[in-house]
Scaffold this motif. Sequence first.
Motif, PDB file in Angstrom:
ATOM      1  N   GLU A  61       0.845  -1.184   0.000  1.00 24.97           N
ATOM      2  CA  GLU A  61       0.000   0.000   0.000  1.00 24.97           C
ATOM      3  C   GLU A  61       0.887   1.243   0.000  1.00 24.97           C
ATOM      4  OE1 GLU A  61      -3.125   0.333  -0.306  1.00 24.97           O
ATOM      5  OE2 GLU A  61      -4.057  -1.576   0.266  1.00 24.97           O
ATOM      6  N   GLY A  62       0.287   2.376  -0.366  1.00 28.84           N
ATOM      7  CA  GLY A  62       0.995   3.633  -0.285  1.00 28.84           C
ATOM      8  C   GLY A  62       1.522   4.111  -1.619  1.00 28.84           C
ATOM      9  N   LYS A  63       2.188   5.253  -1.599  1.00 25.14           N
ATOM     10  CA  LYS A  63       2.702   5.851  -2.824  1.00 25.14           C
ATOM     11  C   LYS A  63       3.823   5.030  -3.426  1.00 25.14           C
ATOM     12  CE  LYS A  63       4.514  10.221  -4.655  1.00 25.14           C
ATOM     13  NZ  LYS A  63       4.904  11.622  -4.329  1.00 25.14           N
ATOM     14  N   VAL A  64       4.634   4.396  -2.569  1.00 28.49           N
ATOM     15  CA  VAL A  64       5.761   3.586  -3.040  1.00 28.49           C
ATOM     16  C   VAL A  64       5.591   2.157  -2.545  1.00 28.49           C
ATOM     17  CG1 VAL A  64       7.264   5.604  -2.995  1.00 28.49           C
ATOM     18  CG2 VAL A  64       7.253   4.050  -1.040  1.00 28.49           C
ATOM     19  N   VAL A  65       6.227   1.223  -3.248  1.00 25.90           N
ATOM     20  CA  VAL A  65       6.299  -0.136  -2.725  1.00 25.90           C
ATOM     21  C   VAL A  65       7.198  -0.143  -1.503  1.00 25.90           C
ATOM     22  CG1 VAL A  65       7.019  -2.507  -3.204  1.00 25.90           C
ATOM     23  CG2 VAL A  65       5.851  -1.172  -4.971  1.00 25.90           C
ATOM     24  N   SER A  66       8.394   0.433  -1.659  1.00 25.27           N
ATOM     25  CA  SER A  66       9.296   0.590  -0.515  1.00 25.27           C
ATOM     26  C   SER A  66      10.433   1.525  -0.875  1.00 25.27           C
ATOM     27  CB  SER A  66       9.875  -0.753  -0.075  1.00 25.27           C
ATOM     28  OG  SER A  66      10.826  -0.569   0.967  1.00 25.27           O
ATOM     29  N   GLY A  67      10.783   2.374   0.086  1.00 22.97           N
ATOM     30  CA  GLY A  67      11.955   3.222  -0.058  1.00 22.97           C
ATOM     31  C   GLY A  67      13.243   2.516   0.299  1.00 22.97           C
ATOM     32  N   GLY A  68      13.152   1.221   0.619  1.00 25.27           N
ATOM     33  CA  GLY A  68      14.354   0.440   0.911  1.00 25.27           C
ATOM     34  C   GLY A  68      14.442   0.025   2.364  1.00 25.27           C
ATOM     35  N   PHE A 106       4.605 -11.008  -7.362  1.00 25.11           N
ATOM     36  CA  PHE A 106       4.899  -9.723  -6.725  1.00 25.11           C
ATOM     37  C   PHE A 106       4.328  -8.625  -7.607  1.00 25.11           C
ATOM     38  CE2 PHE A 106       7.152  -6.028  -5.274  1.00 25.11           C
ATOM     39  CZ  PHE A 106       7.499  -6.282  -3.955  1.00 25.11           C
ATOM     40  N   ALA A 107       3.619  -7.686  -7.011  1.00 30.03           N
ATOM     41  CA  ALA A 107       3.041  -6.547  -7.730  1.00 30.03           C
ATOM     42  C   ALA A 107       3.749  -5.271  -7.295  1.00 30.03           C
ATOM     43  CB  ALA A 107       1.545  -6.439  -7.460  1.00 30.03           C
ATOM     44  N   ALA A 108       4.375  -4.578  -8.252  1.00 31.09           N
ATOM     45  CA  ALA A 108       5.087  -3.332  -7.963  1.00 31.09           C
ATOM     46  C   ALA A 108       4.353  -2.179  -8.618  1.00 31.09           C
ATOM     47  CB  ALA A 108       6.522  -3.413  -8.487  1.00 31.09           C
ATOM     48  N   HIS A 109       3.771  -1.307  -7.798  1.00 33.36           N
ATOM     49  CA  HIS A 109       2.988  -0.202  -8.339  1.00 33.36           C
ATOM     50  C   HIS A 109       3.758   1.103  -8.387  1.00 33.36           C
ATOM     51  CE1 HIS A 109       2.461   0.276  -3.971  1.00 33.36           C
ATOM     52  NE2 HIS A 109       2.300   1.566  -4.240  1.00 33.36           N
ATOM     53  N   GLY A 110       4.897   1.170  -7.697  1.00 34.89           N
ATOM     54  CA  GLY A 110       5.668   2.398  -7.637  1.00 34.89           C
ATOM     55  C   GLY A 110       7.135   2.093  -7.373  1.00 34.89           C
ATOM     56  N   LEU A 111       7.817   3.035  -6.733  1.00 37.22           N
ATOM     57  CA  LEU A 111       9.238   2.886  -6.454  1.00 37.22           C
ATOM     58  C   LEU A 111       9.484   1.624  -5.624  1.00 37.22           C
ATOM     59  CD1 LEU A 111      12.038   4.316  -6.699  1.00 37.22           C
ATOM     60  CD2 LEU A 111      11.542   5.353  -4.464  1.00 37.22           C
ATOM     61  N   THR A 112      10.418   0.794  -6.076  1.00 41.87           N
ATOM     62  CA  THR A 112      10.715  -0.483  -5.429  1.00 41.87           C
ATOM     63  C   THR A 112      12.223  -0.590  -5.259  1.00 41.87           C
ATOM     64  OG1 THR A 112       8.799  -1.465  -6.570  1.00 41.87           O
ATOM     65  CG2 THR A 112      10.376  -2.984  -5.567  1.00 41.87           C
TER      66      THR A 112
END
Length: 264
Positions: A61-68, A106-112
Amino acid sequence: MTDSKPTRLEQATSEAGARFAIITIDSPPLNLFDSALLGALTADLAELRTNPPRALLIRAEGKVVSGGVDVHEFDGLTAQQGANLWQRLFDEIIRPIEELPCPVIFAAHGLTLTAAFEISLACDLLLAAPKAKFGLVETVVGLTPSMGGPQRLAERAGSGRARELVMTGDLYDAATMADWGVVNAVHDDVDAAARALAARLADGPTRAHAATKQIIAAWRSGGVAHADAVTPKVSGDLFETEDLKGGVRSFLDNGPGKASYTGR
């Protein structure tokens, strides 16, 4: 997200009634991989290993998948502590994903970035939205990706591309990753596409999917000859499954495209 757990493990069913699982990462604002998130994901995967679904979708969820990764996790570690950390993440996250006896999407909707990207590379299929971007940017802190990302990226895209992506620390868009063979498909509504694919695979012969994973794992560890050596036993065992028995009966009785599968 709940106050105590930065992931959600949910059960879903296809229209045909097949059960599949969804793990959602939900730790705003950046879904950083800290000890809490890593622990929650470890617990979710342990639960699924005990009671495997017919398919698994990992999303965020959210704007990014993960910032790391939360860099605080690295502060002050000794060489042995660092090695222990990576070993634990292989044992508790990467291998459990790869060893689940079902397809993992795996679904990546934004920054991963970093850990999230490495986890996506451990999954069987990686879907992305057009705006998704991917990066292994550990060089900014003098580290190399250490959850299996370089080697799994090399498997998908070749060793030269893996070195480029890791050594530059650059970000790459979904179209480039698809062109390299890292991303399987790009969808405008990646979440809907990933859920539909998880349901479709859950409806299928999941025991055969598990056999496919075993054969490919044998190839990864020992090449074509090793995969050839394990295939007769792995595929032979399928003749004892209800999937194959029912599928063959249905094919013979009703014709192509009518097979039904029960799996686990």
